[in-house]
Write a protein that holds these residues in place. Structure first.
Motif, PDB file in Angstrom:
ATOM      1  N   ALA A 294       0.829  -1.207   0.000  1.00 17.07           N
ATOM      2  CA  ALA A 294       0.000   0.000   0.000  1.00 17.07           C
ATOM      3  C   ALA A 294       0.864   1.258   0.000  1.00 17.07           C
ATOM      4  O   ALA A 294       0.538   2.245  -0.666  1.00 17.07           O
ATOM      5  CB  ALA A 294      -0.926   0.000   1.211  1.00 17.07           C
ATOM      6  N   ARG A 295       1.973   1.212   0.720  1.00 25.46           N
ATOM      7  CA  ARG A 295       2.881   2.371   0.746  1.00 25.46           C
ATOM      8  C   ARG A 295       3.458   2.645  -0.643  1.00 25.46           C
ATOM      9  O   ARG A 295       3.597   3.791  -1.061  1.00 25.46           O
ATOM     10  CB  ARG A 295       4.003   2.138   1.750  1.00 25.46           C
ATOM     11  N   GLU A 296       3.768   1.584  -1.377  1.00 19.45           N
ATOM     12  CA  GLU A 296       4.305   1.758  -2.729  1.00 19.45           C
ATOM     13  C   GLU A 296       3.220   2.176  -3.718  1.00 19.45           C
ATOM     14  O   GLU A 296       3.463   2.973  -4.608  1.00 19.45           O
ATOM     15  CB  GLU A 296       4.961   0.462  -3.213  1.00 19.45           C
ATOM     16  N   GLY A 297       2.036   1.612  -3.571  1.00 16.65           N
ATOM     17  CA  GLY A 297       0.963   1.891  -4.513  1.00 16.65           C
ATOM     18  C   GLY A 297       0.274   3.228  -4.287  1.00 16.65           C
ATOM     19  O   GLY A 297      -0.227   3.840  -5.231  1.00 16.65           O
ATOM     20  N   TYR A 298       0.225   3.670  -3.034  1.00 10.44           N
ATOM     21  CA  TYR A 298      -0.468   4.915  -2.684  1.00 10.44           C
ATOM     22  C   TYR A 298       0.420   5.770  -1.774  1.00 10.44           C
ATOM     23  O   TYR A 298       0.090   6.004  -0.606  1.00 10.44           O
ATOM     24  CB  TYR A 298      -1.791   4.607  -1.969  1.00 10.44           C
ATOM     25  N   PRO A 299       1.551   6.259  -2.290  1.00 10.27           N
ATOM     26  CA  PRO A 299       2.484   6.977  -1.407  1.00 10.27           C
ATOM     27  C   PRO A 299       1.917   8.293  -0.862  1.00 10.27           C
ATOM     28  O   PRO A 299       2.287   8.710   0.230  1.00 10.27           O
ATOM     29  CB  PRO A 299       3.701   7.230  -2.304  1.00 10.27           C
ATOM     30  N   ASN A 300       1.018   8.919  -1.585  1.00 11.87           N
ATOM     31  CA  ASN A 300       0.481  10.207  -1.129  1.00 11.87           C
ATOM     32  C   ASN A 300      -0.537  10.056  -0.003  1.00 11.87           C
ATOM     33  O   ASN A 300      -0.832  11.022   0.700  1.00 11.87           O
ATOM     34  CB  ASN A 300      -0.164  10.957  -2.299  1.00 11.87           C
TER      35      ASN A 300
ATOM     36  N   ALA B  72       0.848   4.679   8.086  1.00 15.69           N
ATOM     37  CA  ALA B  72       0.510   5.275   9.376  1.00 15.69           C
ATOM     38  C   ALA B  72      -0.863   4.831   9.868  1.00 15.69           C
ATOM     39  O   ALA B  72      -1.233   5.127  11.001  1.00 15.69           O
ATOM     40  CB  ALA B  72       0.550   6.796   9.259  1.00 15.69           C
ATOM     41  N   LEU B  73      -1.614   4.117   9.038  1.00 15.00           N
ATOM     42  CA  LEU B  73      -2.968   3.702   9.421  1.00 15.00           C
ATOM     43  C   LEU B  73      -2.930   2.430  10.249  1.00 15.00           C
ATOM     44  O   LEU B  73      -2.053   1.595  10.095  1.00 15.00           O
ATOM     45  CB  LEU B  73      -3.814   3.472   8.166  1.00 15.00           C
ATOM     46  N   SER B  74      -3.916   2.298  11.118  1.00 19.12           N
ATOM     47  CA  SER B  74      -4.058   1.072  11.898  1.00 19.12           C
ATOM     48  C   SER B  74      -5.526   0.903  12.273  1.00 19.12           C
ATOM     49  O   SER B  74      -6.323   1.826  12.144  1.00 19.12           O
ATOM     50  CB  SER B  74      -3.187   1.116  13.162  1.00 19.12           C
ATOM     51  N   GLY B  75      -5.865  -0.292  12.685  1.00 14.67           N
ATOM     52  CA  GLY B  75      -7.216  -0.569  13.144  1.00 14.67           C
ATOM     53  C   GLY B  75      -8.265  -0.361  12.066  1.00 14.67           C
ATOM     54  O   GLY B  75      -8.115  -0.802  10.930  1.00 14.67           O
ATOM     55  N   ASP B  76      -9.340   0.334  12.453  1.00 16.01           N
ATOM     56  CA  ASP B  76     -10.460   0.552  11.532  1.00 16.01           C
ATOM     57  C   ASP B  76     -10.074   1.400  10.330  1.00 16.01           C
ATOM     58  O   ASP B  76     -10.601   1.199   9.232  1.00 16.01           O
ATOM     59  CB  ASP B  76     -11.636   1.188  12.270  1.00 16.01           C
ATOM     60  N   ASP B  77      -9.157   2.359  10.520  1.00 16.59           N
ATOM     61  CA  ASP B  77      -8.713   3.187   9.385  1.00 16.59           C
ATOM     62  C   ASP B  77      -7.993   2.323   8.347  1.00 16.59           C
ATOM     63  O   ASP B  77      -8.176   2.499   7.139  1.00 16.59           O
ATOM     64  CB  ASP B  77      -7.781   4.302   9.865  1.00 16.59           C
TER      65      ASP B  77
END
Length: 156
Positions: A88-94, A99-104
């Motif tokens: 996800a960090r590579e595919g959506y760097p912006n 930094a997301l966790s849990g429900d987010d």
């Protein structure tokens, strides 16, 4: 041959010799340069695309490794979750998904899932929550199926 007849002194018509194949005419040089430039551009575009999508191939290879060693443990689900976060960090760097966790994090995965988001919610929740539970109730096979679909929907 009659010296008084000027026409008898003329020789037969001779065609000029062909110039051969080398050096080519200027048009062929221009065509060759254009073809070389197009070939170089195609190679550059293919290499650029492969470099840009390298993370997808690496993530799928790591997912295949996880699939070979699947087990319903918190550590295994943590590895799967880490893999999805790196992808996800590579595919959506912006969007900074690392930094997301849990429900987010669950909402992020579902929002960017290629299809069947409603049916995938329990599976994604199980992936995320099984990371922190001592005894997991989630099915690794369903988690892997979701990860394959999620990585398969990622393009650059």
């Amino acid at each position: 041959m009659n010296p008084q007849d000027p026409l008898s002194q003329l020789r037969d018509i001779h065609m000029p010799q062909s110039g051969g194949f080398w050096p080519p005419a200027p048009g062929w040089w221009i065509l060759a340069i254009i073809l070389i430039l197009l070939l170089a551009l195609a190679v550059w575009l293919v290499r650029r695309r492969r470099r840009r999508n390298l993370w997808i191939r690496l993530a799928k290879a790591e997912l295949a490794n996880l699939e070979r060693h699947q087990q319903p443990t918190a550590q295994w689900f943590a590895q799967l979750n880490t893999l999805l976060k790196r992808a996800a960090r590579e595919g959506y760097p912006n969007l900074h998904p690392e930094a997301l966790s849990g429900d987010d994090w669950i909402e992020f995965l579902l929002t960017n899932a290629p299809n069947d988001r409603v049916a995938s919610r329990p599976i994604v929740e199980a992936i995320v929550h099984s990371t922190w539970q001592p005894v997991t109730t989630a099915d690794p096979g369903q988690a892997l199926a979701f990860a394959h679909r999620w990585l398969g929907g990622q393009t650059c």
